[in-house]
Design an enzyme around this catalytic site. Structure first.
Site, PDB file in Angstrom:
ATOM      1  N   SER A  57     -12.551   7.980  -0.279  1.00  0.00           N
ATOM      2  CA  SER A  57     -12.085   8.593  -1.526  1.00  0.00           C
ATOM      3  C   SER A  57     -13.203   8.692  -2.566  1.00  0.00           C
ATOM      4  CB  SER A  57     -10.917   7.772  -2.078  1.00  0.00           C
ATOM      5  OG  SER A  57     -11.214   6.401  -2.040  1.00  0.00           O
ATOM      6  N   GLU A  70       0.708   4.177   1.238  1.00  0.00           N
ATOM      7  CA  GLU A  70       0.951   4.868   2.510  1.00  0.00           C
ATOM      8  C   GLU A  70       1.987   4.092   3.323  1.00  0.00           C
ATOM      9  OE1 GLU A  70      -2.555   5.508   4.917  1.00  0.00           O
ATOM     10  OE2 GLU A  70      -1.291   5.780   6.672  1.00  0.00           O
ATOM     11  N   HIS A  88       0.860  -1.185   0.000  1.00  0.00           N
ATOM     12  CA  HIS A  88       0.000   0.000   0.000  1.00  0.00           C
ATOM     13  C   HIS A  88       0.900   1.240   0.000  1.00  0.00           C
ATOM     14  CE1 HIS A  88      -2.759   3.112   1.436  1.00  0.00           C
ATOM     15  NE2 HIS A  88      -3.730   2.339   0.975  1.00  0.00           N
TER      16      HIS A  88
END
Ligand code: SF4
Length: 351
Positions: free
Chosen positions: A289, A148, A146
């Site tokens: 999102s 992040e 991921h």
């Protein structure tokens, strides 16, 4: 928060639908048909800020504006910005030297910042301030791969180990068991994270908590609303993309908290009519999102199938807004000054 920023280019509905009567004949519904609409849902402050940053950069600098990685994990948002002139790249070495480049909401490692510097890119950092907060700390519960997690791990690769699930706790090796701190990706399941923390604490009794809770307010709030809805729902629909960690997590949380069935869709046309057989109550939410317009499309479809009573289930109020990235604020300020000198012509209002 401007949740209606992205409202263009909805795809056509491609498939033939069975009629409401045909679906009902397959499995009759007993009880009133209704929708439990989760609040809060959809855009969080970090996503809102990142999308507006790309729009403002396009307005100010003109197309193309390069964006490293998907600005936020949502297909509709990315496709709409592409139509406006954004070009999404995986790495900064794909960007022509000197170009305007936005870093996505999920953060970047120092290595990316210095690679951008070497190419003299004009960068705008749209990393969510809450992701930045995590970057300052150390050891990590999250999903390998991921963005992040990669961004956070890149801050101090030699001091960070990634633990994907409670089962991986046994493989953790540390230099000093007395000095272990846990942090987490901001969009994980709260419950699974706490289980991993409990397992870590069994192994490392001196385990320190992060200075503050890293599961961000938006993730907790969206999961909180769906936990309330799930036990009452025959079917939960989560609007969000497959690569949106928090959308995928919302579906898992719905099932864990008693929804009979849970499905995730990017768009209303992906909703399958067979899901409605025997279904009286549909829960509806969207990931952090996801623009509201996509939820409204699903609501319109549900109304076609007779689910026109909407009960809003509100479990938290949100009023968080983040200011635009500083590089953009100063560029826009210059626009305003020029506009003032021109007697108001040419200045675009700030959102
Ligand atoms: Fe920031 Fe939380 Fe939104 Fe992620 S989910 S962008 S951490 S506000």
């Amino acid at each position: 928060m401007s949740t209606e920023t992205i409202a263009l280019g909805l795809p056509p509905v491609p498939r033939e639908r069975r009629s409401r009567a045909e679906v009902e004949a397959a499995a009759p519904v007993t009880g009133e048909k209704k929708v439990l609409l989760a609040t809060p849902r959809g855009y969080c402050a970090g996503v809102d800020r990142a999308v507006i940053a790309v729009e403002k950069a396009l307005e100010h600098y003109g197309a193309p504006v390069y964006v490293r990685k998907q600005i936020v994990h949502n297909r509709h948002v990315v496709e709409t910005l592409e139509k406006q002139g954004a070009i999404f790249v995986d790495e900064v070495d794909e960007v022509p030297e000197g170009s305007v480049t936005v870093f996505s909401a999920h953060g970047v490692s120092p290595a990316v910042v210095s690679a951008a510097g070497e190419r003299a890119l004009n960068t705008i950092d749209a990393t969510c301030p809450l992701v930045n907060k995590v970057h300052r700390e150390a050891v990590l519960i999250g999903h390998t791969g991921h963005e992040e997690v990669e961004g956070t791990a890149g801050e101090a690769p030699e001091h960070i180990q990634i633990v994907n699930s409670p089962d991986e706790v046994d493989q953790v090796t540390v230099r000093n068991p007395e000095k272990v701190v846990w942090i987490s990706q901001t969009t994980l399941s709260v419950d699974e994270t706490l289980e991993t923390v409990a397992r870590l604490r069994e192994r490392f009794p001196s385990l320190q908590d992060p200075p503050s809770d890293d599961i961000c307010y938006a993730t907790s709030n969206r999961q909180g609303a769906i936990k309330e809805i799930a036990p009452r729902a025959d079917l939960v629909i989560v609007v969000g993309s497959a690569n949106s960690s928090n959308s995928v997590r919302l579906k898992e949380v719905a099932l864990e908290y008693g929804a009979k069935r849970a499905e995730r869709v990017d768009f209303a046309h992906q909703v399958d009519e067979s899901w409605f057989e025997g279904v009286a109550t549909v829960g509806l939410t969207s990931g952090a999102s996801v623009p509201e317009v996509l939820v409204q499309e699903v609501l319109a479809l549900l109304a076609e199938y007779g689910y026109s009573t909407i009960e809003e289930v509100e479990t938290a109020k949100e009023d968080i807004l983040f200011s635009l990235p500083k590089e953009l604020r100063s560029a826009l300020k210059n626009d305003e000054n020029v506009g003032r000198q021109l007697g108001g012509r040419g200045a675009k209002p700030n959102r």
